[in-house]
Design a protein around this motif. Structure first.
Motif, short mmCIF file in Angstrom:
data_model
loop_
_atom_site.label_atom_id
_atom_site.label_comp_id
_atom_site.label_asym_id
_atom_site.label_seq_id
_atom_site.Cartn_x
_atom_site.Cartn_y
_atom_site.Cartn_z
N PHE A 158 -5.14 0.14 6.67
CA PHE A 158 -4.78 0.15 5.22
C PHE A 158 -5.54 -0.59 4.08
N GLY A 190 -9.08 -7.83 11.06
CA GLY A 190 -10.00 -8.19 10.21
C GLY A 190 -9.67 -7.70 8.87
N ILE A 191 -10.17 -8.35 7.82
CA ILE A 191 -10.11 -8.06 6.27
C ILE A 191 -11.28 -7.88 5.61
N ILE A 246 -7.42 -3.73 5.41
CA ILE A 246 -6.81 -4.62 6.70
C ILE A 246 -6.82 -3.54 7.74
N GLY A 247 -7.40 -4.10 8.95
CA GLY A 247 -7.49 -3.40 10.07
C GLY A 247 -6.73 -4.23 11.16
N GLY A 273 -14.42 3.76 9.63
CA GLY A 273 -14.00 2.38 9.35
C GLY A 273 -15.02 1.26 9.64
N HIS A 274 -14.98 0.31 8.74
CA HIS A 274 -15.98 -0.75 8.86
C HIS A 274 -15.52 -2.09 8.27
N GLY A 275 -16.29 -3.22 8.73
CA GLY A 275 -16.02 -4.49 8.32
C GLY A 275 -16.99 -5.18 7.60
N ARG A 276 -17.13 -6.40 7.57
CA ARG A 276 -18.15 -7.23 6.68
C ARG A 276 -19.49 -6.66 7.54
N SER A 284 -12.82 6.07 5.61
CA SER A 284 -12.51 4.69 5.48
C SER A 284 -11.72 4.64 4.27
N THR A 285 -10.52 3.85 4.72
CA THR A 285 -9.33 3.52 3.44
C THR A 285 -10.01 2.60 2.37
N ASN A 286 -11.13 1.93 2.60
CA ASN A 286 -11.65 1.06 1.67
C ASN A 286 -12.64 1.90 0.85
N LYS A 300 -10.15 -11.65 18.60
CA LYS A 300 -9.59 -11.10 17.49
C LYS A 300 -8.74 -9.98 17.35
N GLN A 342 -9.70 6.45 11.29
CA GLN A 342 -10.82 6.43 10.51
C GLN A 342 -12.20 6.84 11.22
N TRP A 380 -15.59 -0.73 12.53
CA TRP A 380 -14.19 -1.01 12.81
C TRP A 380 -13.50 0.01 13.82
C1 BTN Z 1 -13.89 -7.38 9.54
O1 BTN Z 1 -13.68 -7.47 10.45
O2 BTN Z 1 -15.13 -7.54 9.18
C2 BTN Z 1 -12.95 -6.68 8.56
C3 BTN Z 1 -12.56 -5.12 9.24
C4 BTN Z 1 -11.74 -4.63 8.31
C5 BTN Z 1 -11.14 -3.19 9.01
C6 BTN Z 1 -10.37 -2.42 7.83
S1 BTN Z 1 -9.44 -0.99 8.48
C7 BTN Z 1 -8.98 -0.54 6.90
C8 BTN Z 1 -10.23 -0.92 6.06
N1 BTN Z 1 -11.15 0.33 5.70
C9 BTN Z 1 -12.19 0.08 6.60
O3 BTN Z 1 -13.24 0.71 6.54
N2 BTN Z 1 -12.10 -1.29 6.79
C10 BTN Z 1 -10.92 -1.92 6.46
#
Ligand code: BTN
Length: 326
Positions: A139, A193-194, A212-213, A121-124, A92-94, A190, A118, A129
């Protein structure tokens, strides 16, 4: 990118048709074998290069990936993208950037990590993600604003506004809207997501990572997302240039970030309220352990949701709207 590979790419870009291997050798003082190796590196990066034993090499098309050397041409930022990394696959970039920032207090503000895909990749709320390769943008970048910690979460909203405005510039016909606090919608689906993650000590912010995805060219969603997610391509029916979109978002974000540092969110509120898909809607939401229902009346200067319930306005500072009566 290795400086010689970059120099060959530049020669190819400057040449309107074929450039001979001999000319490249002479200009860069390298052997034919070395030229061939660098050309292969460029091809592996995604550049479409025609090689003819008679005529030499010709750049047919740029790489479609958002590569740092392409992105830099379009960026006019001072902070964001001070350093750019592109990875084919990361968890995950975050996660990667948060870890780096925790390990190195001197990591520069503005470092940008872009991933082609990723694995986690994950969100809130740790929701996954979807991050398939060659289609979308994933990114994260690092910020170190000298502001009190309570202002930090406003950056998620600021990012949503920057994302909204940059896409509106590029795709004026799209029905873009912001869903508080930090999702971007097209119509009722949607598209982006951030994820804003912050590390603080008692009195100050140590660093913030904004991730941001954005679904750009993906048209193939898993069944559980099919009715609730979209991409730019789903809406425009065209493949879109990820590098130009990314540059537009980052340029816009930095402009807004500088304004926000001195002025706060206030100057963005009229625009934010105008593009809020929740404004004047009856919603049910979770805030902490509570479930609340009310009519959304706007967003406050602090970035909180203003919810009207039985004639009184309550400020909701964090939460998730899960049901909207349209
Ligand atoms: C959401 O919808 O809750 C937020 C999603 C955010 C996804 C982006 S993709 C780049 C960065 N790396 C992650 O793991 N998450 C964010």
């Amino acid at each position: 990118m290795n400086p010689t590979t970059e120099a060959i790419l530049q020669l190819l870009k400057n040449s309107s048709s074929y450039i001979s291997g001999e000319e490249i050798c002479k200009k860069l003082a390298i052997s034919r074998t070395a030229v061939w190796k660098h050309i292969n590196t460029l091809k592996n990066l995604g550049y479409d290069i025609d090689a003819s034993s008679r005529k030499g090499y010709c750049l047919v098309a740029l790489a479609s990936q958002p590569l740092p050397q392409e992105l830099r041409q379009y960026l006019h930022t001072e902070i964001i993208g001070s350093n750019i990394e592109y990875h084919l696959d990361v968890s995950s970039t975050n996660r990667l950037l948060m870890k780096r920032a925790e390990e190195d207090n001197n990591l520069h503000e503005g470092i940008l990590i872009i991933a082609e895909s990723q694995s986690h990749g994950h969100g809130r709320m740790q929701r996954p993600w979807q991050s398939p390769p060659n289609k979308n943008l994933y990114f994260s970048f690092l910020l170190k604003p000298k502001i009190p910690p309570h202002r930090g979460p406003q950056l998620a909203i600021l990012s949503a506004i920057a994302l909204h405005d940059s896409l509106k510039d590029l795709f004026p016909k799209l029905n873009l809207g912001i869903k508080w606090p930090n999702d971007l919608y097209i119509g009722n689906k949607k598209v982006a997501g951030i994820l804003c993650e912050m590390q603080t000590d008692m009195t100050a912010i140590k660093h913030i990572v904004i991730g941001i995805g954005l679904n750009v060219n993906n048209t193939d969603f898993p069944p559980e997302l099919d009715s609730i997610a979209t991409s730019i391509k789903c809406e425009t029916s065209q493949n879109e240039n990820r590098t130009k979109i990314l540059a537009r978002i980052l340029n816009r974000f930095e402009d807004y970030y500088k304004l926000w540092l001195t002025n706060g969110l206030k100057i963005f509120l009229p625009m934010l309220n105008k593009s809020s898909i929740l404004l004047n809607k009856n919603v049910t939401m979770n805030s902490g352990v509570k479930q609340i229902t009310g009519i959304v009346r706007g967003i406050s200067e602090n970035g909180n949701l203003l919810l009207e319930n039985n004639g009184a306005i309550e400020e909701i500072y964090s939460g998730e709207v899960h049901s909207v009566r349209w």
